[in-house]
Design a protein around this motif. Structure first.
Motif, PDB file in Angstrom:
ATOM      1  N   GLN A   1     -20.357 -46.366  28.014  1.00  0.00           N
ATOM      2  CA  GLN A   1     -19.455 -47.452  28.408  1.00  0.00           C
ATOM      3  C   GLN A   1     -18.726 -48.028  27.199  1.00  0.00           C
ATOM      4  OE1 GLN A   1     -20.730 -50.520  31.230  1.00  0.00           O
ATOM      5  NE2 GLN A   1     -22.646 -49.417  31.510  1.00  0.00           N
ATOM      6  N   LEU A   2     -17.474 -48.448  27.426  1.00  0.00           N
ATOM      7  CA  LEU A   2     -16.724 -49.213  26.448  1.00  0.00           C
ATOM      8  C   LEU A   2     -16.431 -50.582  27.052  1.00  0.00           C
ATOM      9  CD1 LEU A   2     -14.112 -46.657  25.041  1.00  0.00           C
ATOM     10  CD2 LEU A   2     -16.156 -47.524  23.894  1.00  0.00           C
TER      11      LEU A   2
ATOM     12  N   THR B   1     -27.921 -49.882  23.022  1.00  0.00           N
ATOM     13  CA  THR B   1     -27.585 -48.464  23.058  1.00  0.00           C
ATOM     14  C   THR B   1     -26.669 -48.146  24.237  1.00  0.00           C
ATOM     15  OG1 THR B   1     -29.573 -47.965  24.355  1.00  0.00           O
ATOM     16  CG2 THR B   1     -29.755 -47.837  21.958  1.00  0.00           C
ATOM     17  N   LYS B   2     -25.962 -47.041  24.132  1.00  0.00           N
ATOM     18  CA  LYS B   2     -25.118 -46.471  25.192  1.00  0.00           C
ATOM     19  C   LYS B   2     -23.899 -47.316  25.548  1.00  0.00           C
ATOM     20  CE  LYS B   2     -29.054 -44.101  27.337  1.00  0.00           C
ATOM     21  NZ  LYS B   2     -29.815 -43.884  28.588  1.00  0.00           N
ATOM     22  N   VAL B   3     -23.536 -48.240  24.659  1.00  0.00           N
ATOM     23  CA  VAL B   3     -22.373 -49.077  24.938  1.00  0.00           C
ATOM     24  C   VAL B   3     -21.736 -49.516  23.620  1.00  0.00           C
ATOM     25  CG1 VAL B   3     -23.690 -51.241  25.007  1.00  0.00           C
ATOM     26  CG2 VAL B   3     -21.535 -51.059  26.268  1.00  0.00           C
TER      27      VAL B   3
ATOM     28  N   ALA C   1     -26.864 -51.772  28.676  1.00  0.00           N
ATOM     29  CA  ALA C   1     -25.432 -51.469  28.708  1.00  0.00           C
ATOM     30  C   ALA C   1     -24.722 -52.049  29.926  1.00  0.00           C
ATOM     31  CB  ALA C   1     -25.222 -49.952  28.651  1.00  0.00           C
ATOM     32  N   GLY C   2     -25.333 -51.979  31.098  1.00  0.00           N
ATOM     33  CA  GLY C   2     -24.655 -52.387  32.316  1.00  0.00           C
ATOM     34  C   GLY C   2     -24.682 -53.878  32.619  1.00  0.00           C
TER      35      GLY C   2
END
Length: 211
Positions: free
Chosen positions: A40-41, A93-95, A184-185
């Motif tokens: 994700q950005l 992480t992941k973003v 991230a979400g």
């Protein structure tokens, strides 16, 4: 005297080349050609926007140059920090941010001030010679606080005259609950809400300060 010659089989060169090529291919599987892109950005979205087609004429000293804020190295990155304690920081992480927070926040400030005040906002990179006031400062916090499970945005604002004389300085801060596990979400929306709260407070303050 008998002279001995070693004759290489014609297929040996091809076999050697194939072996080298296979080894190179296997080795390439162990080499990383760049970090894996984030899932994700994140970006910021202004709660108050200038209507399409709206125009405003500068005059009466109401122009305002909004500069990119300074930021510590911890924030001058596209990674999203989590304050674990007074001396400990991690990153989600992941973003990642689509741009560094100080650039995103400057654009949010400019849009909010333009939409909610009579100020004509100018970009410092394009209108450095304008005679209006200048808004600068430092982005002190822009991320997550693990202890409170909140998104936190803190901005030290400085308003100066065209000649660099300080008119006013004030710290603005806002927080917003994450409402779940920090991951991230879940983090984009609360950071955006906190950033908009700070931008709205700065806009009202900048509109009230006189030369």
């Amino acid at each position: 005297m008998r002279t001995m010659f070693h004759v290489k089989h014609p297929g040996a060169n091809r076999k050697g080349a194939l072996t080298a090529l296979t080894a190179a291919f296997l080795l390439s599987g162990c080499v990383s050609f760049g970090a894996k892109p984030p899932s994700q950005l994140l970006t910021l979205d202004a709660a108050q926007k200038v209507p399409s087609g709206a125009s405003r004429v500068a005059g009466g000293g109401r122009t305002l140059i909004v500069a990119d804020p300074d930021a510590p190295k911890m924030l001058d990155t596209v990674r999203v920090p989590v304050q674990l304690g007074p001396t400990s920081v991690a990153y989600v992480t992941k973003v990642q941010w689509a741009d560094t927070p100080r650039h995103l926040f400057r654009r949010l400030l400019a849009e909010t001030i333009s939409a909610t005040t009579d100020r004509v906002v100018l970009d410092s990179g394009q209108f450095s010679g304008d005679g209006g006031q200048r808004l600068s400062g430092e982005l002190v916090a822009f991320g997550l606080d693990a202890a409170s499970n909140n998104a936190v945005v803190t901005y030290d604002a400085v308003l100066t005259t065209p000649n660099g004389v300080a008119l006013a300085r004030q710290r603005f801060t806002a927080s917003q609950p994450v409402g779940g596990k920090i991951e991230a979400g879940t983090i984009g929306a609360p950071i955006n809400v906190a950033a908009n709260k700070v931008a709205a407070d700065v806009a009202a303050w900048a509109a009230a300060v006189k030369d």
